[in-house]
Design a protein around this motif. Structure first.
Motif, short mmCIF file in Angstrom:
data_model
loop_
_atom_site.label_atom_id
_atom_site.label_comp_id
_atom_site.label_asym_id
_atom_site.label_seq_id
_atom_site.Cartn_x
_atom_site.Cartn_y
_atom_site.Cartn_z
N LEU A 204 9.77 -8.58 -37.46
CA LEU A 204 10.19 -7.34 -37.82
C LEU A 204 10.98 -7.29 -35.69
O LEU A 204 10.76 -8.26 -35.21
N HIS A 205 11.49 -6.12 -36.07
CA HIS A 205 12.59 -6.38 -35.00
C HIS A 205 13.31 -5.37 -34.73
O HIS A 205 13.28 -3.71 -35.06
N LEU A 206 13.00 -5.43 -32.87
CA LEU A 206 12.62 -3.58 -31.81
C LEU A 206 14.14 -3.90 -31.23
O LEU A 206 14.04 -4.41 -30.44
N CYS B 34 12.97 0.52 -35.01
CA CYS B 34 12.34 -0.95 -35.40
C CYS B 34 13.14 -1.08 -37.26
O CYS B 34 13.56 -0.41 -37.85
N GLU B 35 13.07 -2.18 -37.34
CA GLU B 35 13.97 -3.07 -38.49
C GLU B 35 13.17 -4.25 -39.15
O GLU B 35 12.11 -4.98 -38.42
N LEU B 36 12.97 -4.63 -40.28
CA LEU B 36 12.11 -4.91 -40.90
C LEU B 36 13.24 -5.74 -41.97
O LEU B 36 14.09 -5.43 -42.62
N ALA B 37 13.09 -7.16 -42.34
CA ALA B 37 13.66 -8.09 -42.63
C ALA B 37 13.29 -9.16 -43.34
O ALA B 37 11.89 -10.07 -43.00
N SER C 79 17.45 -17.90 -55.92
CA SER C 79 16.84 -16.46 -56.27
C SER C 79 15.71 -16.18 -55.74
O SER C 79 15.06 -16.22 -55.32
N GLY C 80 15.64 -14.86 -55.82
CA GLY C 80 14.61 -13.46 -55.13
C GLY C 80 14.70 -12.91 -54.65
O GLY C 80 16.12 -12.05 -55.37
N GLU C 81 14.09 -11.70 -53.49
CA GLU C 81 13.99 -10.51 -53.42
C GLU C 81 14.19 -10.08 -52.07
O GLU C 81 13.43 -11.44 -51.32
N ILE C 82 15.27 -9.62 -51.70
CA ILE C 82 15.31 -9.17 -50.30
C ILE C 82 15.73 -7.77 -50.04
O ILE C 82 15.35 -7.33 -50.46
N SER C 83 14.33 -7.75 -49.29
CA SER C 83 13.85 -6.27 -48.24
C SER C 83 14.56 -5.68 -47.24
O SER C 83 14.50 -6.54 -46.31
N HIS C 84 14.87 -4.68 -46.53
CA HIS C 84 15.61 -4.30 -45.41
C HIS C 84 14.60 -2.72 -45.31
O HIS C 84 14.76 -2.54 -46.28
#
Length: 455
Positions: free
Chosen positions: A66-68, A38-41, A156-161
């Protein structure tokens, strides 16, 4: 899943915990003979477009997906979905997706190059730098550019994985960055280009660049110099050097291209050619990197802190992703065969000595439309356009009409490489297709004893 832009880390932890909650509930539904990744971007980004040094369009993007990836024996199926922020709704959507993957999986053929990390690993990275305030930054930029015809885009901003697997992987990564890409236009079609990016916002480098751009615009108002085809001494600014390293990255460093003899660096690989011994290129993910990229790949492998691609002019280690690693039996060291955090070692030519060292020749700020003209000999063609000047005895005397170069990188970065700049510039990718890119390069300028121009 609540992923709201904030400087309060507690809300960041809430976002991570929401992802973990969904992923762990899905893992509980995986069968004993199944592996589930399970991967979140996710990103929260500000985008602002400027025209005539005024804000023309401003917007904010908040998106999470969400990537499965479901694996059974030597078969795999994958799919993704957008997340709404409603935990119950998002779980049911992901649960339905998992069921669809299970049905699809039994109809798929075996994948001979399927590989994932079977070693459980964990990591958590939180940025220490504050978010750049887009409003304050743009106000400072417009004040510094008063009177200029500035066109540009701010991002600009925030990126989460995030990554969780039934193998035992559990990773979370957050990065914050900004990027301002712009040009200032003079009379006719004349223009000069600038770029500033990083993790900690400071208007000073933009002010300094705008000051030099005002001087360049005055020079661009002079009649353009038309040079005949030939070889000329040249200084390439970091933005121009990036066009050349992009060409090297195009199948140059990945293991698959090297083993199938499709790499444009084949002659370097075989030892028939080499670059200048001062040329060193590394893919950097450790303490010396920007910290934008996750330390983990989608397959659960950990990236090394650094990987030397070109070592003192000779071929170094290749980039090995999971599929190539399985095919050729080598350890995985990259998420793909394309470098994402490329750094070139600087030299000793100080910025205030560049014009003197150049003497008479071309000062090139940018290269455009680069492509291979003969990849077998690492030969590249492209155009000069904005910010190219003729220098005589260390003095800029005139703009140069656009020219086409056609030259081998073995020459430009080899026997004709005269000096490397002592300072490097961080260049972040301006690509936003499917989300803000985290790719970066950190490069010096290069002084070349000769560069061949065909037109």
């Amino acid at each position: 899943m609540k992923i709201a832009r904030t400087e309060d880390q507690q809300l960041e932890i809430d976002a991570r915990d929401c992802f973990y909650a969904i992923a762990e509930r899905l893992q509980a539904e995986a069968r004993a003979d199944e592996i589930l990744f399970c991967e979140l971007a996710a990103e929260q980004s500000d985008f602002v477009r400027l025209n005539h040094n005024r804000i023309r369009q401003a917007g904010e993007v908040r998106h999470a997906s969400l990537h499965l990836r479901l694996i059974e024996s030597d078969r795999q199926a994958e799919a993704g979905c957008d997340l709404s922020g409603d935990l119950a709704h998002d779980f049911e959507q992901a649960r339905s997706l998992l069921r669809q993957l299970r049905q699809r999986l039994r109809h798929l053929p075996s994948d001979p190059y399927l590989q994932f990390s079977e070693d459980p690993s964990r990591s958590d990275r939180w940025p220490s730098n504050p978010l750049a305030d887009a409003g304050m930054a743009l106000e400072a930029i417009m004040q510094a550019a008063e009177g200029l015809d500035l066109v540009g885009i701010w991002a600009s901003g925030e990126i989460s994985h995030g990554l969780i697997s039934s193998v035992g992987h559990r990773h979370w990564h957050v990065s914050r960055s900004f990027h301002f890409d712009w040009s200032c236009h003079g009379s006719g079609d004349s223009a000069v280009k600038g770029s500033h990016a990083g993790l900690h916002w400071d208007v000073s480098p933009v002010r300094e660049r705008l000051t030099s751009m005002r001087e360049e615009l005055d020079i661009l108002a002079r009649p353009a110099k038309h040079l005949p085809p030939g070889r000329y001494r040249a200084w390439l600014a970091p933005m121009a050097v990036a066009e050349l390293t992009d060409m090297l990255a195009w199948d140059g460093f990945d293991l698959k291209s090297q083993r199938t003899r499709q790499t444009p660096l084949l002659r370097l690989l075989d030892g028939e050619e080499r670059f200048d011994t001062r040329l060193c290129l590394r893919e950097v993910h450790g303490a010396d990197s920007t910290g934008l990229l996750p330390a983990f790949t989608s397959d659960g492998f950990m990236r090394p802190d650094a990987l030397t691609l070109i070592e003192h002019g000779a071929m170094g280690s290749p980039l090995v992703d999971a599929r190539a690693g399985k095919e050729y039996g080598l350890a995985v060291n990259a998420a793909s065969g394309y470098p994402e955090s490329l750094a070139m070692a600087p030299g000793d030519l100080a910025a205030d000595q560049v014009l003197k060292a150049l003497g008479s020749g071309l000062l090139i700020g940018n290269l455009w439309y680069c492509n291979w003209s003969d990849p077998n000999y690492c030969r590249v063609t492209g155009m000069t356009r904005f910010g190219t000047y003729w220098v005589e005895d260390g003095v800029i005397v005139a703009p140069v009409a656009p020219m086409r170069f056609d030259d081998s990188l073995y020459g430009l970065l080899g026997e004709r490489l005269e000096a490397l700049g002592a300072e490097t510039q961080l260049l972040l990718s301006a690509q936003t297709y499917g989300g803000r890119s985290l790719a970066s390069t950190k490069l010096p300028g290069l002084l070349m004893a000769g560069m061949d121009f065909a037109l």
